[in-house]
Motif scaffolding. Structure first.
Motif, PDB file in Angstrom:
ATOM      1  N   ALA A  80       0.830  -1.213   0.000  1.00 28.59           N
ATOM      2  CA  ALA A  80       0.000   0.000   0.000  1.00 28.59           C
ATOM      3  C   ALA A  80       0.860   1.257   0.000  1.00 28.59           C
ATOM      4  CB  ALA A  80      -0.923  -0.015   1.216  1.00 28.59           C
ATOM      5  N   SER A  81       1.980   1.216   0.727  1.00 30.03           N
ATOM      6  CA  SER A  81       2.884   2.376   0.758  1.00 30.03           C
ATOM      7  C   SER A  81       3.452   2.657  -0.621  1.00 30.03           C
ATOM      8  CB  SER A  81       4.014   2.123   1.751  1.00 30.03           C
ATOM      9  OG  SER A  81       3.500   1.889   3.041  1.00 30.03           O
ATOM     10  N   LEU A  82       3.872   1.598  -1.331  1.00 30.32           N
ATOM     11  CA  LEU A  82       4.403   1.775  -2.680  1.00 30.32           C
ATOM     12  C   LEU A  82       3.341   2.319  -3.623  1.00 30.32           C
ATOM     13  CD1 LEU A  82       6.552  -1.480  -3.003  1.00 30.32           C
ATOM     14  CD2 LEU A  82       7.392   0.874  -2.862  1.00 30.32           C
ATOM     15  N   VAL A  83       2.129   1.794  -3.479  1.00 31.93           N
ATOM     16  CA  VAL A  83       1.027   2.244  -4.346  1.00 31.93           C
ATOM     17  C   VAL A  83       0.706   3.713  -4.073  1.00 31.93           C
ATOM     18  CG1 VAL A  83      -1.422   1.948  -4.860  1.00 31.93           C
ATOM     19  CG2 VAL A  83       0.052  -0.055  -4.614  1.00 31.93           C
ATOM     20  N   VAL A  84       0.660   4.084  -2.777  1.00 33.13           N
ATOM     21  CA  VAL A  84       0.368   5.479  -2.422  1.00 33.13           C
ATOM     22  C   VAL A  84       1.443   6.400  -2.969  1.00 33.13           C
ATOM     23  CG1 VAL A  84       0.222   7.097  -0.489  1.00 33.13           C
ATOM     24  CG2 VAL A  84      -0.992   4.917  -0.390  1.00 33.13           C
ATOM     25  N   ALA A  85       2.713   5.996  -2.779  1.00 31.57           N
ATOM     26  CA  ALA A  85       3.818   6.833  -3.268  1.00 31.57           C
ATOM     27  C   ALA A  85       3.775   6.974  -4.783  1.00 31.57           C
ATOM     28  CB  ALA A  85       5.159   6.229  -2.828  1.00 31.57           C
ATOM     29  N   ALA A  86       3.533   5.856  -5.469  1.00 31.69           N
ATOM     30  CA  ALA A  86       3.481   5.906  -6.935  1.00 31.69           C
ATOM     31  C   ALA A  86       2.293   6.729  -7.410  1.00 31.69           C
ATOM     32  CB  ALA A  86       3.404   4.485  -7.486  1.00 31.69           C
ATOM     33  N   GLY A  87       1.149   6.572  -6.726  1.00 33.63           N
ATOM     34  CA  GLY A  87      -0.048   7.310  -7.133  1.00 33.63           C
ATOM     35  C   GLY A  87       0.121   8.798  -6.964  1.00 33.63           C
ATOM     36  N   ILE A  88       0.689   9.208  -5.838  1.00 32.83           N
ATOM     37  CA  ILE A  88       0.895  10.638  -5.603  1.00 32.83           C
ATOM     38  C   ILE A  88       1.927  11.201  -6.583  1.00 32.83           C
ATOM     39  CG2 ILE A  88       1.784  12.311  -3.928  1.00 32.83           C
ATOM     40  CD1 ILE A  88       0.540  10.620  -1.727  1.00 32.83           C
ATOM     41  N   GLY A  89       2.976  10.430  -6.856  1.00 33.71           N
ATOM     42  CA  GLY A  89       4.010  10.902  -7.780  1.00 33.71           C
ATOM     43  C   GLY A  89       3.488  11.127  -9.185  1.00 33.71           C
ATOM     44  N   MET A  90       2.399  10.462  -9.540  1.00 38.57           N
ATOM     45  CA  MET A  90       1.851  10.602 -10.888  1.00 38.57           C
ATOM     46  C   MET A  90       0.809  11.714 -10.985  1.00 38.57           C
ATOM     47  SD  MET A  90       1.477   6.533 -11.781  1.00 38.57           S
ATOM     48  CE  MET A  90       0.632   6.846 -13.320  1.00 38.57           C
ATOM     49  N   LEU A  91       0.468  12.318  -9.861  1.00 42.42           N
ATOM     50  CA  LEU A  91      -0.525  13.391  -9.912  1.00 42.42           C
ATOM     51  C   LEU A  91       0.043  14.592 -10.660  1.00 42.42           C
ATOM     52  CD1 LEU A  91      -1.921  13.316  -6.238  1.00 42.42           C
ATOM     53  CD2 LEU A  91      -3.090  12.547  -8.321  1.00 42.42           C
ATOM     54  N   PRO A  92      -0.782  15.295 -11.418  1.00 38.61           N
ATOM     55  CA  PRO A  92      -0.304  16.501 -12.132  1.00 38.61           C
ATOM     56  C   PRO A  92       0.017  17.618 -11.145  1.00 38.61           C
ATOM     57  CG  PRO A  92      -2.677  16.243 -12.385  1.00 38.61           C
ATOM     58  CD  PRO A  92      -2.203  14.990 -11.734  1.00 38.61           C
ATOM     59  N   GLY A  93       1.062  18.348 -11.417  1.00 36.61           N
ATOM     60  CA  GLY A  93       1.454  19.473 -10.571  1.00 36.61           C
ATOM     61  C   GLY A  93       2.278  19.079  -9.382  1.00 36.61           C
ATOM     62  N   ILE A  94       2.592  17.793  -9.248  1.00 34.95           N
ATOM     63  CA  ILE A  94       3.413  17.322  -8.145  1.00 34.95           C
ATOM     64  C   ILE A  94       4.823  17.114  -8.672  1.00 34.95           C
ATOM     65  CG2 ILE A  94       3.749  15.544  -6.408  1.00 34.95           C
ATOM     66  CD1 ILE A  94       1.245  17.211  -6.013  1.00 34.95           C
ATOM     67  N   SER A 112       4.474  15.282   0.156  1.00 33.59           N
ATOM     68  CA  SER A 112       5.747  14.728   0.615  1.00 33.59           C
ATOM     69  C   SER A 112       5.640  14.290   2.073  1.00 33.59           C
ATOM     70  CB  SER A 112       6.861  15.771   0.457  1.00 33.59           C
ATOM     71  OG  SER A 112       7.088  16.063  -0.902  1.00 33.59           O
ATOM     72  N   LEU A 113       4.946  15.139   2.867  1.00 31.24           N
ATOM     73  CA  LEU A 113       4.718  14.790   4.275  1.00 31.24           C
ATOM     74  C   LEU A 113       3.892  13.508   4.382  1.00 31.24           C
ATOM     75  CD1 LEU A 113       3.860  17.159   7.191  1.00 31.24           C
ATOM     76  CD2 LEU A 113       2.334  15.245   6.713  1.00 31.24           C
ATOM     77  N   VAL A 114       2.815  13.433   3.569  1.00 34.60           N
ATOM     78  CA  VAL A 114       1.945  12.251   3.616  1.00 34.60           C
ATOM     79  C   VAL A 114       2.710  10.995   3.230  1.00 34.60           C
ATOM     80  CG1 VAL A 114      -0.083  11.163   2.603  1.00 34.60           C
ATOM     81  CG2 VAL A 114      -0.147  13.588   3.204  1.00 34.60           C
ATOM     82  N   VAL A 115       3.446  11.058   2.119  1.00 37.17           N
ATOM     83  CA  VAL A 115       4.193   9.890   1.650  1.00 37.17           C
ATOM     84  C   VAL A 115       5.245   9.487   2.676  1.00 37.17           C
ATOM     85  CG1 VAL A 115       5.848   9.096  -0.081  1.00 37.17           C
ATOM     86  CG2 VAL A 115       3.788  10.318  -0.787  1.00 37.17           C
ATOM     87  N   VAL A 118       3.581   7.700   5.611  1.00 37.86           N
ATOM     88  CA  VAL A 118       3.108   6.359   5.232  1.00 37.86           C
ATOM     89  C   VAL A 118       4.271   5.378   5.151  1.00 37.86           C
ATOM     90  CG1 VAL A 118       2.068   5.001   3.379  1.00 37.86           C
ATOM     91  CG2 VAL A 118       1.032   7.172   4.058  1.00 37.86           C
ATOM     92  N   VAL A 119       5.323   5.781   4.432  1.00 38.60           N
ATOM     93  CA  VAL A 119       6.474   4.894   4.272  1.00 38.60           C
ATOM     94  C   VAL A 119       7.214   4.724   5.603  1.00 38.60           C
ATOM     95  CG1 VAL A 119       8.663   4.566   3.075  1.00 38.60           C
ATOM     96  CG2 VAL A 119       6.704   5.493   1.844  1.00 38.60           C
ATOM     97  N   PHE A 227      10.522  10.037  -7.216  1.00 36.25           N
ATOM     98  CA  PHE A 227       9.654  10.918  -6.434  1.00 36.25           C
ATOM     99  C   PHE A 227       9.678  10.535  -4.957  1.00 36.25           C
ATOM    100  CE2 PHE A 227       5.501  11.229  -4.354  1.00 36.25           C
ATOM    101  CZ  PHE A 227       5.357  12.598  -4.293  1.00 36.25           C
ATOM    102  N   LEU A 228       9.623   9.230  -4.653  1.00 29.44           N
ATOM    103  CA  LEU A 228       9.576   8.780  -3.271  1.00 29.44           C
ATOM    104  C   LEU A 228      10.842   9.182  -2.515  1.00 29.44           C
ATOM    105  CD1 LEU A 228       8.181   7.223  -1.018  1.00 29.44           C
ATOM    106  CD2 LEU A 228       9.181   5.117  -1.907  1.00 29.44           C
ATOM    107  N   GLN A 229      12.005   8.987  -3.157  1.00 33.41           N
ATOM    108  CA  GLN A 229      13.248   9.357  -2.482  1.00 33.41           C
ATOM    109  C   GLN A 229      13.301  10.866  -2.232  1.00 33.41           C
ATOM    110  OE1 GLN A 229      16.896   9.699  -4.595  1.00 33.41           O
ATOM    111  NE2 GLN A 229      18.069   8.556  -3.042  1.00 33.41           N
ATOM    112  N   LYS A 230      12.939  11.667  -3.242  1.00 27.87           N
ATOM    113  CA  LYS A 230      12.976  13.119  -3.098  1.00 27.87           C
ATOM    114  C   LYS A 230      12.000  13.583  -2.016  1.00 27.87           C
ATOM    115  CE  LYS A 230      14.402  14.161  -7.846  1.00 27.87           C
ATOM    116  NZ  LYS A 230      14.029  14.854  -9.108  1.00 27.87           N
ATOM    117  N   ALA A 231      10.822  12.930  -1.973  1.00 22.76           N
ATOM    118  CA  ALA A 231       9.821  13.329  -0.984  1.00 22.76           C
ATOM    119  C   ALA A 231      10.325  13.068   0.433  1.00 22.76           C
ATOM    120  CB  ALA A 231       8.518  12.571  -1.230  1.00 22.76           C
ATOM    121  N   ILE A 232      10.928  11.891   0.648  1.00 23.04           N
ATOM    122  CA  ILE A 232      11.414  11.569   2.001  1.00 23.04           C
ATOM    123  C   ILE A 232      12.632  12.405   2.352  1.00 23.04           C
ATOM    124  CG2 ILE A 232      12.290   9.720   3.468  1.00 23.04           C
ATOM    125  CD1 ILE A 232      10.667   7.745   1.864  1.00 23.04           C
ATOM    126  N   LEU A 233      13.530  12.669   1.361  1.00 19.11           N
ATOM    127  CA  LEU A 233      14.705  13.497   1.630  1.00 19.11           C
ATOM    128  C   LEU A 233      14.300  14.915   2.010  1.00 19.11           C
ATOM    129  CD1 LEU A 233      17.210  12.336  -1.144  1.00 19.11           C
ATOM    130  CD2 LEU A 233      17.437  12.024   1.328  1.00 19.11           C
TER     131      LEU A 233
END
Length: 704
Positions: A80-94, A112-115, A118-119, A227-233
């Motif tokens: 679910a964490s991977l799916v959430v991260a991938a889904g958010i990364g694909m949103l427009p404007g993100i 980024s905070l949400v992802v 979750v992770v 996206f996931l790495q950048k969000a957590i960093l």
């Protein structure tokens, strides 16, 4: 943790996250050069993650059985964490600024905070789940190795803080490498897999494979500029190190678990069998003390026999002795009928039952159809390919046989024989206990019935004694067992005449008590027909001679007291002599007479005499049974007639009841702790010689 503390922790974490988000939004628009604010922000992130850890630890399940379910839940969380991260990364404007991990806007900062949360939560769940698995059946160094990894994990995260990034980078790299080494060391702790059932091992293989893939994917994602790495960093560099190491730990550990489970899968059936054996033996151990119903016990035994051996059918035979010899009774059969059992156990040439009865050893026939001993069973259509019979031996004696069969040949091995032998030992104890309890209950029932009989027998004895100024009477009777054969009674022939009878039936116990009741009825009936003691005994002998067993007889003494004159007419039928204590002399009154029921009417009539006495004031008469004179002390010496006469002489001036109590007390002291061995009856008559003033019938001569 109480509900209030959980709620407070959750609210506090939410408030801290709000401060972190507000700081991030400000940081996107304003250059905040003060490192102190940034350090404070990292401390708030750490506090939030600690709160998440405390909450998740409260909901973590304990035990190896729960850990399997936790592994499945962990799989859901990671995926679910991977799916959430991938889904958010694909949103427009993100998105993030080119070549950096700075969000382009506040929306990206929020996600980024949400992802990151979750992770990060999935990473905490990972370490908690792996801890439960690693700690199962842990050894001395298990906790040390795991805590070493945790310390290195936190050190790596700490050294990656911005304030240490330049000065302590080399230490962060070192602790990272050491943490990876401890991941490998801890991943060899897979003891929990051995204790899984076959079904659980299959689930473990599926979960482990999927978790290995999920953690491997997460590790690869965190190692590239995704996206996931950048969000957590952006959210927290220490958190990125924390998540990356735990992802690597998850990939290595569950990859190792997948391989280990594959190797242990073939042994799952053997483990389940051993587990079933232990469970059955444990349950049977409880049956030994808890199951008192014999039928429930034997049904449970055959059911357990099938469980622990994997047999198609099982039955239990108990060996019994009867006048025709030794026989085996089938007390319980499971999935087989008695007809099939007789065909198997009572062969024309070879009998498995007879073999076990003679040898008291287990018998295992691998191939019933091919074995020369049971070849005759081939073609009989029996679903029996192999047979195992185990003896039940108690104190060297065979009490039963436990049998099991399988449809296939070579269905049993030595391990089965050993297990059923152990089971048979428990069954033997359980059966013996059940029998003892049944016997105890039966004895208790008989005891209660005998107590009822005792009370009924007491009612047969008079509870009121003759009340007359001329005589003082007291009596006592005590059986040696619950009931006895002693008897005494008073017969009021008229206002001036009282009859006293004392009898003793040969033997003790229930049979004597029945005869005692019969004697009471006979004496009560005959006393109304004749006043002569001799005549009454003669007629009683005629009646009893027809009803008594050959070995049984009754001794009795019957005396008729004339209250107005003091005249006593006495006859004796083989009974103890009457003791007469007077001022002048003390003597035993023993007219001739044979016991009732011993001889025919003519001989009894010839041998029965009648004695006539005249009592004086103060004379004491003792009627008793042989339980008085034959009472023995510790050396085996009898109380005897001499002691009885001597004692009666000493207490003759006391009232009748006190004379009785003194005699009984002396006999009790003489016998000691053992007490009298025979029924005991004593009737004391003290002649007072007084006459009622208001009765003209009492105004005659007074015999001194």
């Amino acid at each position: 943790m109480s509900r209030i503390k959980k709620a407070a922790t959750l609210i506090a974490s939410g408030v801290l996250l709000l401060f972190v988000f507000m700081y991030d939004v400000v940081r996107l628009t304003v250059e905040l050069g003060d490192a102190g604010f940034l350090f404070l922000r990292e401390l708030l992130v750490v506090a939030v993650m600690v709160g998440a850890f405390l909450l998740m630890r409260e909901y973590a399940r304990k035990g190896i059985g729960a850990a399997i379910k936790e592994t499945g839940r962990l799989l859901i969380v990671v995926v679910a964490s991977l799916v959430v991260a991938a889904g958010i990364g694909m949103l427009p404007g993100i998105g993030f600024s080119e070549g950096t991990s700075m969000p382009q806007n506040s929306v990206t900062a929020f996600f980024s905070l949400v992802v990151s949360m979750v992770v990060g939560s999935a990473s905490i769940q990972t370490i908690l789940t792996i801890k439960e698995l690693v700690y199962h059946k842990r050894k001395r160094g298990t906790r040390r190795n795991f805590l070493t990894y945790v310390v290195l994990l936190l050190a790596t995260a700490g050294f990656s803080l911005p304030v240490f990034a330049n000065d302590l980078a080399i230490l962060g790299t070192t602790t990272f490498i050491l943490a990876v080494l401890m991941i490998v060391v801890n991943s060899f702790r897979q003891n929990w897999i051995v204790f899984l059932s076959r079904r659980e091992k299959i689930y473990c293989i599926i979960y482990s494979a999927l978790l290995f893939g999920a953690f491997l994917a997460l590790s690869l994602v965190l190692s590239n500029r995704t996206f996931l790495q950048k969000a957590i960093l952006f959210f927290s560099v220490p958190l990125e190190r924390f998540v990356l190491l735990n992802s690597m730990y998850g990939a290595v550990y569950f990859g190792m678990a997948f391989i280990t489970t594959l190797f242990h899968l073939p042994t799952a059936e053997a483990y389940e069998r051993k587990q079933s054996e232990l469970s059955s033996l444990h349950n049977l151990g409880r049956l030994v003390t808890q199951v008192f119903d014999f039928n429930d016990l034997v049904r449970t035994v055959t059911h357990m026999t099938r469980e622990v051996s994997g047999a198609r059918s099982a039955w239990l035979e108990l060996i019994r002795q009867d006048p025709n010899g030794t026989r085996a009774d089938i007390v319980s059969a499971n999935n087989i009928d008695e007809g099939e059992i007789r065909i198997v156990m009572e062969g024309t040439g070879f009998s498995p039952r007879q073999f076990v009865m003679e040898s008291k050893k287990a018998l295992m026939i691998d191939d019933v159809g091919a074995d020369r001993r049971t070849r005759h069973l081939k073609g009989r259509g029996l679903p029996v390919g192999s047979l195992l019979s185990v003896p039940l031996v108690s104190h060297g004696s065979l009490i039963g046989i436990l049998n099991a069969t399988k449809e296939i040949s070579y269905g049993f091995d030595q391990d089965d024989s050993d297990v059923l032998t152990t089971l048979a030992d428990h069954v033997t104890i359980a059966i013996e206990n059940a029998r003892l309890i049944e016997q105890s209950l039966e004895r208790e029932r008989l005891k209660q019935e005998l107590m009822v009989a005792r009370e009924m027998q007491k009612r047969l004895l008079p509870d009121r004694f003759p009340a007359n100024p001329a005589m003082d009477v007291s009596a006592h009777s005590e059986p040696s067992l619950e009931v006895g054969g002693d008897y005494f009674d008073f017969v009021h022939l008229d206002e001036e005449t009282v009859g006293i009878v004392v009898g003793d039936v040969s033997g003790k116990g229930v049979s004597a008590a029945f005869y005692m009741a019969e004697v009471k009825g006979i004496f009560q009936s005959l006393s109304k027909m004749t006043r002569s003691p001799r005549e009454l005994l003669i007629r009683a002998n005629q009646t009893l001679r027809e009803n008594l067993e050959r070995k049984a007889f009754i001794s009795a003494v019957y005396a008729v007291f004339e209250l107005g004159t003091g005249r006593v007419v006495l006859a004796r039928a083989g009974h103890c002599p009457m003791v007469l204590v007077s001022r002048e002399s003390n003597r035993l009154i023993r007219p001739n007479g044979l016991g009732l029921g011993l001889t025919d009417g003519e001989l009894f009539e010839q041998s029965t005499e009648e004695t006539v006495l005249t009592l004086k004031e103060g004379d004491v008469c003792l009627f008793y049974t042989d339980g008085i004179t034959e009472a023995r002390n510790g050396e085996g010496r009898e109380f005897g007639y001499d002691r009885l006469v001597e004692l009666a002489t000493e207490v003759k001036d006391l009232p009748a009841v006190e004379i009785q109590n003194r005699i009984l007390s002396e006999i009790g002291a003489y016998c000691g702790r053992s007490g009298p061995e025979d029924d005991l009856t004593l009737v004391v008559v003290k002649w007072l010689g007084k006459r009622p003033k208001d009765s003209k019938a009492h105004q005659g001569d007074h015999h001194e």
